[in-house]
Scaffold this motif. Sequence first.
Motif, PDB file in Angstrom:
ATOM      1  N   SER A  52       7.135  -2.908  49.447  1.00 51.12           N
ATOM      2  CA  SER A  52       5.768  -2.760  48.936  1.00 51.12           C
ATOM      3  C   SER A  52       5.703  -3.070  47.454  1.00 51.12           C
ATOM      4  CB  SER A  52       5.221  -1.359  49.217  1.00 51.12           C
ATOM      5  OG  SER A  52       6.015  -0.362  48.615  1.00 51.12           O
ATOM      6  N   LEU A  53       4.532  -3.540  47.042  1.00 49.90           N
ATOM      7  CA  LEU A  53       4.268  -3.886  45.649  1.00 49.90           C
ATOM      8  C   LEU A  53       2.957  -3.244  45.221  1.00 49.90           C
ATOM      9  CD1 LEU A  53       5.009  -7.729  45.906  1.00 49.90           C
ATOM     10  CD2 LEU A  53       6.548  -6.004  44.929  1.00 49.90           C
ATOM     11  N   ASN A  54       2.935  -2.726  44.014  1.00 49.86           N
ATOM     12  CA  ASN A  54       1.704  -2.168  43.454  1.00 49.86           C
ATOM     13  C   ASN A  54       1.430  -2.859  42.125  1.00 49.86           C
ATOM     14  OD1 ASN A  54      -0.517  -0.578  42.804  1.00 49.86           O
ATOM     15  ND2 ASN A  54       0.745   0.993  41.837  1.00 49.86           N
ATOM     16  N   ILE A  55       0.444  -3.744  42.110  1.00 47.23           N
ATOM     17  CA  ILE A  55       0.104  -4.482  40.893  1.00 47.23           C
ATOM     18  C   ILE A  55      -0.964  -3.697  40.138  1.00 47.23           C
ATOM     19  CG2 ILE A  55      -0.788  -6.636  39.934  1.00 47.23           C
ATOM     20  CD1 ILE A  55       0.496  -6.735  43.458  1.00 47.23           C
ATOM     21  N   ARG A  56      -0.594  -3.205  38.956  1.00 42.73           N
ATOM     22  CA  ARG A  56      -1.523  -2.427  38.130  1.00 42.73           C
ATOM     23  C   ARG A  56      -2.121  -3.336  37.060  1.00 42.73           C
ATOM     24  NH1 ARG A  56       1.120   3.161  36.306  1.00 42.73           N
ATOM     25  NH2 ARG A  56      -1.005   3.381  35.550  1.00 42.73           N
ATOM     26  N   VAL A  57      -3.424  -3.457  37.076  1.00 48.61           N
ATOM     27  CA  VAL A  57      -4.116  -4.338  36.146  1.00 48.61           C
ATOM     28  C   VAL A  57      -4.197  -3.657  34.785  1.00 48.61           C
ATOM     29  CG1 VAL A  57      -6.229  -5.643  35.704  1.00 48.61           C
ATOM     30  CG2 VAL A  57      -5.470  -5.260  38.056  1.00 48.61           C
ATOM     31  N   ALA A  58      -3.591  -4.288  33.780  1.00 52.95           N
ATOM     32  CA  ALA A  58      -3.601  -3.721  32.426  1.00 52.95           C
ATOM     33  C   ALA A  58      -4.988  -3.905  31.818  1.00 52.95           C
ATOM     34  CB  ALA A  58      -2.549  -4.410  31.564  1.00 52.95           C
TER      35      ALA A  58
ATOM     36  N   ARG B  84      -2.536  -3.195  46.123  1.00 51.19           N
ATOM     37  CA  ARG B  84      -1.366  -2.674  46.836  1.00 51.19           C
ATOM     38  C   ARG B  84      -1.057  -3.510  48.070  1.00 51.19           C
ATOM     39  NH1 ARG B  84       0.933   2.148  45.521  1.00 51.19           N
ATOM     40  NH2 ARG B  84      -0.138   3.369  43.924  1.00 51.19           N
ATOM     41  N   MET B  85       0.211  -3.908  48.145  1.00 53.05           N
ATOM     42  CA  MET B  85       0.704  -4.695  49.274  1.00 53.05           C
ATOM     43  C   MET B  85       1.883  -3.950  49.891  1.00 53.05           C
ATOM     44  SD  MET B  85       0.680  -8.405  47.328  1.00 53.05           S
ATOM     45  CE  MET B  85       1.453  -9.236  48.727  1.00 53.05           C
ATOM     46  N   ARG B  86       1.724  -3.544  51.170  1.00 51.35           N
ATOM     47  CA  ARG B  86       2.783  -2.856  51.903  1.00 51.35           C
ATOM     48  C   ARG B  86       3.007  -3.600  53.215  1.00 51.35           C
ATOM     49  NH1 ARG B  86      -0.950   1.385  50.338  1.00 51.35           N
ATOM     50  NH2 ARG B  86      -0.046   2.856  48.827  1.00 51.35           N
ATOM     51  N   ILE B  87       4.241  -3.906  53.521  1.00 48.98           N
ATOM     52  CA  ILE B  87       4.535  -4.673  54.740  1.00 48.98           C
ATOM     53  C   ILE B  87       4.032  -3.912  55.977  1.00 48.98           C
ATOM     54  CG2 ILE B  87       6.363  -5.579  56.237  1.00 48.98           C
ATOM     55  CD1 ILE B  87       8.003  -6.132  53.737  1.00 48.98           C
ATOM     56  N   GLY B  88       3.235  -4.616  56.786  1.00 50.94           N
ATOM     57  CA  GLY B  88       2.713  -4.022  58.017  1.00 50.94           C
ATOM     58  C   GLY B  88       1.513  -3.132  57.817  1.00 50.94           C
ATOM     59  N   LYS B  89       1.024  -3.026  56.576  1.00 51.14           N
ATOM     60  CA  LYS B  89      -0.118  -2.162  56.263  1.00 51.14           C
ATOM     61  C   LYS B  89      -1.268  -3.002  55.701  1.00 51.14           C
ATOM     62  CE  LYS B  89       2.416   1.471  57.204  1.00 51.14           C
ATOM     63  NZ  LYS B  89       2.185   2.269  58.428  1.00 51.14           N
ATOM     64  N   PRO B  90      -2.469  -2.432  55.653  1.00 51.15           N
ATOM     65  CA  PRO B  90      -3.619  -3.197  55.155  1.00 51.15           C
ATOM     66  C   PRO B  90      -3.515  -3.502  53.660  1.00 51.15           C
ATOM     67  CG  PRO B  90      -4.330  -1.241  56.383  1.00 51.15           C
ATOM     68  CD  PRO B  90      -2.864  -1.096  56.130  1.00 51.15           C
ATOM     69  N   LEU B  91      -4.036  -4.648  53.270  1.00 55.65           N
ATOM     70  CA  LEU B  91      -4.192  -4.970  51.858  1.00 55.65           C
ATOM     71  C   LEU B  91      -5.218  -4.013  51.277  1.00 55.65           C
ATOM     72  CD1 LEU B  91      -3.880  -6.854  49.355  1.00 55.65           C
ATOM     73  CD2 LEU B  91      -5.680  -8.282  50.348  1.00 55.65           C
ATOM     74  N   MET B  92      -4.910  -3.423  50.112  1.00 47.38           N
ATOM     75  CA  MET B  92      -5.806  -2.436  49.516  1.00 47.38           C
ATOM     76  C   MET B  92      -5.983  -2.696  48.037  1.00 47.38           C
ATOM     77  SD  MET B  92      -4.493   1.103  51.325  1.00 47.38           S
ATOM     78  CE  MET B  92      -5.886   2.046  50.701  1.00 47.38           C
TER      79      MET B  92
END
Length: 338
Positions: A141-147, A49-57
């Motif tokens: 924000s982007l949420n990359i879901r690993v298939a 998960r990538m959110r502008i101004g927030k921690p990488l998770m």
Amino acid sequence: MQTHNNREILKKVKKYKKLDDILTYLDPEVANVISKIPDRYKNQVEEIRMRIGKPLMIFLNGEDYFINSNGQLRKTNIDTMIISSKNVYKTFRILSNYSVYAFEEEIKNGFITIKGGHRVGVSGKAVYGKNGLETIKKISSLNIRVAREIKGVSKKVIPYIIKQNNRIYNTLIVSPPQCGKTTLLRDIVRNISNGISKDNFYGVKVGIVDERSEIANMYNGEPQNDVGVRTDVLDGCRKYDGILMLIRAMSPNVIATDEIGDENDIKAIHEALKAGVNIIATIHGENVDDIKTKPIMKKIINEKVFERIIVLDNSKGVGTIKDIIDGSKYNSLLNKGI
């Protein structure tokens, strides 16, 4: 070149194929950090998960973790990498192959599917036009879901859903979120499409209506997951339209679809049954009583359309088979045998 930098990073983690696929699409700064996480976690990553101004998770094993610049996982947001607008912008440009307009149809549905079947959720400013939602801009924000394709998870349930004469029971999979319902559905489809020789089940034609692009994970017209040799896929198609199209065009024996729930879904299921087509579907819920609180679903359950109801939870890990119920008598088959 960004892609060249990412390839250099990948030399360090070649044995982690799923993560490798993802890293090639990320801003190199982010990819470099994720490449440093401990090896024991790399094949367990489910979401980035990538959110502008927030921690990488990242999300793995049912929990969220923050990541610092050295790739160390933290449960608290202390000394962690903060995602910048540049990180999100660069990643989004790579994901869309530097042509955002080519992906506008996908973007307005809230996600992009990339090679390998991985799905990237997109959030930002919704833009409406005369035909409704047109696109999403100013990505925040982007949420990359690993298939992840897990074969064999349907082994326990297959004997309960196949009939004699190469037929199956109409089956409903009931599951809370993130308990493996789509993974189970996919593996059932693969098995009944390929055939199961030890059970003298020779395989049937299956049509998948993959409205959310999660079952087959199509990329450029090709399923990224193994859904069987006798399977046709309608990707990104609404369930009502897709079910009717498959009946008319592809003569399936079985139609599989994910997350039913509205009135049109139920109408389409009835049309399939009238055409002699069996149904395998999933729905969010804790158990049969829970889904019957929804008036539309209560009606179809009471009609005993679904002859088998499989209930999942995560009590013993994701994908735990909590019960298998006879849809006509509402008794448990799991504890009494077939």
